[in-house]
Design a protein around this motif. Structure first.
Motif, short mmCIF file in Angstrom:
data_model
loop_
_atom_site.label_atom_id
_atom_site.label_comp_id
_atom_site.label_asym_id
_atom_site.label_seq_id
_atom_site.Cartn_x
_atom_site.Cartn_y
_atom_site.Cartn_z
N LYS A 1 94.56 73.59 46.71
CA LYS A 1 94.28 72.49 45.77
C LYS A 1 94.63 71.15 46.41
N ASN A 2 95.78 71.06 47.04
CA ASN A 2 96.21 69.81 47.67
C ASN A 2 95.35 69.43 48.86
N ASP A 3 94.68 70.43 49.45
CA ASP A 3 93.77 70.18 50.57
C ASP A 3 92.36 69.84 50.10
N GLY A 4 92.16 69.75 48.79
CA GLY A 4 90.87 69.34 48.26
C GLY A 4 89.92 70.46 47.89
N TYR A 5 90.38 71.70 47.92
CA TYR A 5 89.54 72.83 47.52
C TYR A 5 89.50 72.92 46.00
N ARG A 6 88.39 73.43 45.48
CA ARG A 6 88.25 73.67 44.04
C ARG A 6 88.12 75.17 43.82
N LEU A 7 88.61 75.63 42.68
CA LEU A 7 88.47 77.04 42.34
C LEU A 7 87.03 77.30 41.92
N VAL A 8 86.37 78.23 42.60
CA VAL A 8 85.02 78.63 42.23
C VAL A 8 85.11 79.71 41.16
N THR A 9 85.83 80.77 41.46
CA THR A 9 86.06 81.86 40.50
C THR A 9 87.09 82.80 41.07
N MET A 10 87.39 83.81 40.32
CA MET A 10 88.23 84.91 40.77
C MET A 10 87.45 86.18 40.49
N SER A 11 87.70 87.21 41.28
CA SER A 11 87.06 88.49 41.00
C SER A 11 88.09 89.59 41.14
N CYS A 12 87.77 90.73 40.54
CA CYS A 12 88.72 91.83 40.49
C CYS A 12 87.94 93.14 40.60
N THR A 13 88.53 94.09 41.27
CA THR A 13 87.95 95.43 41.33
C THR A 13 89.06 96.47 41.37
N GLU A 14 88.80 97.61 40.80
CA GLU A 14 89.77 98.69 40.81
C GLU A 14 89.77 99.36 42.18
N LEU A 15 90.95 99.48 42.78
CA LEU A 15 91.08 100.16 44.07
C LEU A 15 91.33 101.65 43.90
N ASP A 16 92.26 101.98 43.00
CA ASP A 16 92.60 103.38 42.73
C ASP A 16 93.33 103.43 41.40
N ALA A 17 93.98 104.52 41.12
CA ALA A 17 94.64 104.70 39.82
C ALA A 17 95.79 103.71 39.60
#
Length: 121
Positions: free
Chosen positions: A21-37
């Motif tokens: 954020k301090n370097d000027g980046y903006r959040l585009v999105t976050m994503s999530c996926t199940e790896l295992d149990a």
């Protein structure tokens, strides 16, 4: 393979997000996926001048995820979506929809992970 990827942990994710954020980046999105149990993979996607930067965190399903909504307010929507869809709990979430952002009250199973029941609070 994801380019410009940095591995983070529960202890380092907030400081790495703040650096971006301090370097000027903006959040585009976050994503999530199940790896295992036991684990999900959370990816944080950022952009600056059409250059992407990504953070990856292997997250235990039964541990609270550090919220980044205190650093980047817009993250509250994606974090609430992950709460609805993956059953994750976020520590420090600025605005918590309590699993009602996308889910109706009669929904009893978390849609995107195996064998997780919703416990109403």
């Amino acid at each position: 393979m994801i380019e410009n990827l940095k591995e983070v942990t529960q202890d380092t994710v907030a400081s790495e997000v703040l650096k971006l954020k301090n370097d000027g980046y903006r959040l585009v999105t976050m994503s999530c996926t199940e790896l295992d149990a036991d684990y999900v993979d959370i990816l944080y996607h950022f952009d600056k001048d059409l250059k992407l930067a990504n953070l990856r965190m292997k997250q235990p399903k039964d541990a609270k995820v550090p919220s980044i909504s205190g650093i980047l307010f817009a993250a509250l929507l994606v974090e609430n979506e992950m709460r609805d869809q993956f059953g994750l709990e976020f520590e420090g979430l600025i605005l918590d929809f309590n699993r009602t952002l996308y889910l109706d009250e009669e929904i009893t199973e978390v849609p995107m992970v195996s064998n997780v029941k919703i416990v109403k609070q």
